[in-house]
Design an enzyme around this catalytic site. Structure first.
Site, short mmCIF file in Angstrom:
data_model
loop_
_atom_site.label_atom_id
_atom_site.label_comp_id
_atom_site.label_asym_id
_atom_site.label_seq_id
_atom_site.Cartn_x
_atom_site.Cartn_y
_atom_site.Cartn_z
N ASN A 49 31.94 36.93 49.10
CA ASN A 49 33.32 36.32 49.01
C ASN A 49 33.80 35.74 50.21
O ASN A 49 35.15 35.68 50.49
CB ASN A 49 34.38 37.49 48.54
CG ASN A 49 33.91 38.24 47.30
OD1 ASN A 49 33.64 37.52 46.22
ND2 ASN A 49 33.89 39.55 47.50
N HIS A 137 41.01 43.26 37.11
CA HIS A 137 39.91 44.00 38.12
C HIS A 137 39.85 45.49 38.03
O HIS A 137 40.97 46.37 37.61
CB HIS A 137 40.20 43.92 39.74
CG HIS A 137 39.17 44.22 40.55
ND1 HIS A 137 39.28 45.14 41.10
CD2 HIS A 137 38.26 43.46 40.76
CE1 HIS A 137 38.15 45.22 41.90
NE2 HIS A 137 37.31 44.32 41.74
N GLU A 181 45.89 39.35 37.82
CA GLU A 181 45.42 38.48 39.08
C GLU A 181 45.91 37.28 39.32
O GLU A 181 46.40 36.46 38.10
CB GLU A 181 43.87 38.57 38.77
CG GLU A 181 43.42 40.01 39.40
CD GLU A 181 41.91 40.04 38.78
OE1 GLU A 181 41.70 41.11 38.17
OE2 GLU A 181 40.97 39.59 39.15
N SER A 185 38.58 37.62 38.99
CA SER A 185 37.56 37.52 39.95
C SER A 185 36.21 37.40 38.99
O SER A 185 35.05 36.77 39.55
CB SER A 185 37.70 39.02 40.38
OG SER A 185 37.53 39.97 39.10
N ASP A 211 47.67 40.16 41.99
CA ASP A 211 46.56 40.38 42.90
C ASP A 211 46.02 39.24 43.28
O ASP A 211 45.42 38.46 42.36
CB ASP A 211 45.78 41.31 41.87
CG ASP A 211 44.52 41.83 42.83
OD1 ASP A 211 44.06 40.95 43.88
OD2 ASP A 211 43.82 42.77 42.76
N HIS A 214 41.35 36.97 45.34
CA HIS A 214 40.46 35.47 45.37
C HIS A 214 41.07 34.50 45.76
O HIS A 214 40.43 33.43 45.95
CB HIS A 214 39.74 35.65 44.11
CG HIS A 214 38.74 36.88 43.80
ND1 HIS A 214 37.57 37.00 44.25
CD2 HIS A 214 38.90 37.94 43.17
CE1 HIS A 214 37.01 38.05 43.84
NE2 HIS A 214 37.81 38.52 43.19
N LYS A 245 37.91 39.32 51.68
CA LYS A 245 37.21 38.33 51.15
C LYS A 245 37.55 37.05 52.20
O LYS A 245 36.79 37.03 53.24
CB LYS A 245 37.93 38.07 49.59
CG LYS A 245 37.37 39.21 48.67
CD LYS A 245 37.83 39.20 47.47
CE LYS A 245 37.04 40.49 46.74
NZ LYS A 245 37.75 41.37 46.12
C1 PLP Z 1 37.89 42.71 45.74
C2 PLP Z 1 38.94 43.13 44.75
C3 PLP Z 1 39.78 44.09 45.10
C4 PLP Z 1 39.53 45.28 45.99
O1 PLP Z 1 39.70 44.78 47.29
P1 PLP Z 1 38.96 45.65 48.48
O2 PLP Z 1 39.48 45.32 49.87
O3 PLP Z 1 37.58 44.94 48.41
O4 PLP Z 1 39.08 47.06 47.93
C5 PLP Z 1 40.94 44.39 44.35
N1 PLP Z 1 41.29 43.50 43.32
C6 PLP Z 1 40.48 42.30 43.04
C7 PLP Z 1 40.88 41.27 41.98
C8 PLP Z 1 39.36 42.07 43.68
O5 PLP Z 1 38.47 41.18 43.46
#
Ligand code: PLP
Length: 389
Positions: A49, A137, A181, A185, A211, A214, A245
């Site tokens: 990522n 996610h 999101e 993802s 969220d 990404h 990421k």
């Molecule tokens: C990677 C991810 C997370 C988790 O984040 P980390 O910091 O890796 O624990 C949460 N939500 C989504 C949509 C993700 O892709």
């Protein structure tokens, strides 16, 4: 009665997973910047990522290390933030995030998994209804399961379905929380944030949780995410992003109101009961953040590369729902997906199969994570090999 060996039940299940092509193994990998070496093969990493190439940027590292003093190199916080783990750099980072987003407050957590599993149970009690997109996610799903709130899932990005649920259930609950999101993802498509904000406003007592894992670093003029791009940062109650990421670091944040922040500090268990992030890591995050806002060249480059790949898929008539730098190619069966991933790997592209339970049964896919530091030649070669798959 003969007792079976204590671990036999695990072995049987593992064998079943293996037979279905769904057994996961930790790959043995060596890293060299944008490349990984596995089984003696050196490949361009299209499965990380590190979208902007910041985690592998040696110049940035040198600059950071050049400023680092032994006093600033604090490798551990040695305590939870509520005890002795808080430090000025946390507050500096949070103030910077709040300032950038134009919001009252921000709270940094150890990772996105902690944020998603901690915040939802903290803000949603038994009088709350959570309405979550069908494809959120795993960390958000765990957040739903850990809490006491009732939850329902609306069809992916289906605003009509969501509105029907709001219409039917919101009046019967003290509050409702919509969870989504921004860039999904596994599918690489995007939530209509403006419509979500409109819906939230139409149904009083509704909060919105987004969220941006990404999208942070990648979207928006200053890389603040899809909410910045769509002009809605002020209307999202919990705008969550991660540093692991595109930002090339570790940790997560939520920007919110001052009241919400204070509530979270008092209620989020994965915030309260864990050792704070190491100060040296926070210093790196802040160092990156101050540069990230100006990295529009890298963001443009990533967008260009994404457009090029989407255009190629479109020309071949391949179904492509993604509108981002995350490009899934749905194959279907896991075994076939694995074979196709191996074919790409033989041609020098480290692409991995994504299988159930990460994605729904029968939708195993190759998931390409594009990176801004890909060359034109690499993109052309990737397109050619995808065509030949
Ligand atoms: C990677 C991810 C997370 C988790 O984040 P980390 O910091 O890796 O624990 C949460 N939500 C989504 C949509 C993700 O892709």
């Amino acid at each position: 009665m003969a007792k079976e060996n204590d671990y036999d039940y695990m072995r049987r299940e593992l064998d079943k997973l293996d037979a279905a092509g769904n057994l996961r193994r930790l790959p043995h990998l060596e890293h060299d910047g944008r490349f990984v070496t596995a089984d003696g093969r050196r490949m361009l990493n299209l499965s990380s990522n590190d979208y902007l190439g910041l985690a592998t940027d040696k110049e940035l590292r040198s600059e950071f290390l050049g400023r680092l003093t032994p006093e600033a190199f604090v490798p551990s916080s040695s305590s939870s933030r509520l005890l002795t783990g808080n430090c000025p750099i946390y507050e500096e980072l949070e103030a910077e995030l709040a300032r950038l987003y134009g919001r009252e407050a921000a709270l940094v957590l150890n990772c996105g998994y902690h944020a998603n599993t901690g915040i939802l149970p903290a803000v949603a009690d038994a009088d709350t209804l959570i309405l979550a997109d069908k494809l959120v996610h795993a960390s958000l799903i765990d957040g739903l399961k850990l809490g006491t709130a009732r939850y329902l899932r609306y069809r992916h990005n289906d605003m009509k379905h969501l509105e029907r649920m709001l219409h039917e259930y919101a009046p019967t609950r003290k509050r409702t929380v919509i969870v989504t999101e921004s860039i999904f993802s596994m599918d690489g498509d995007e939530a209509p944030l403006r419509q979500l904000v409109e819906l939230k406003k139409r149904y009083p007592g509704t909060l919105l949780y987004v969220d941006e894992a990404h999208a942070f670093g990648v979207r928006g003029r200053r890389g603040l995410g899809c909410a910045e791009e769509q002009g809605v940062t002020a209307d999202i109650d919990f705008l969550m992003g991660t540093f692991g990421k595109a930002a090339g670091s570790e940790g997560a944040f939520v920007v919110c109101s001052r009241t919400v922040r204070e509530w979270l500090v008092n209620r989020v268990r994965p915030f309260i009961f864990t050792t704070a992030l190491p100060p040296v890591n926070l210093a790196w995050t802040l160092f990156i953040l101050r540069r990230l806002v100006k990295m529009d060249k890298r963001r443009k480059r990533l967008a260009e590369l994404s457009t090029r790949l989407h255009r190629a898929l479109h020309e071949w008539g391949v179904p492509d729902l993604s509108s981002s730098h995350i490009v899934p190619l749905v194959v279907g069966e896991s075994a076939e997906t694995v074979l196709k991933a191996e074919a790409l790997q033989r041609h020098g592209f480290y692409v991995l199969p994504v299988r159930p339970p990460t994605v729904p049964e029968g939708t195993s896919r190759l998931r390409l994570s594009l990176r801004a530091d890909m060359t034109d030649e690499e993109m052309e070669s990737l397109i050619q090999h995808l065509k030949d798959l």
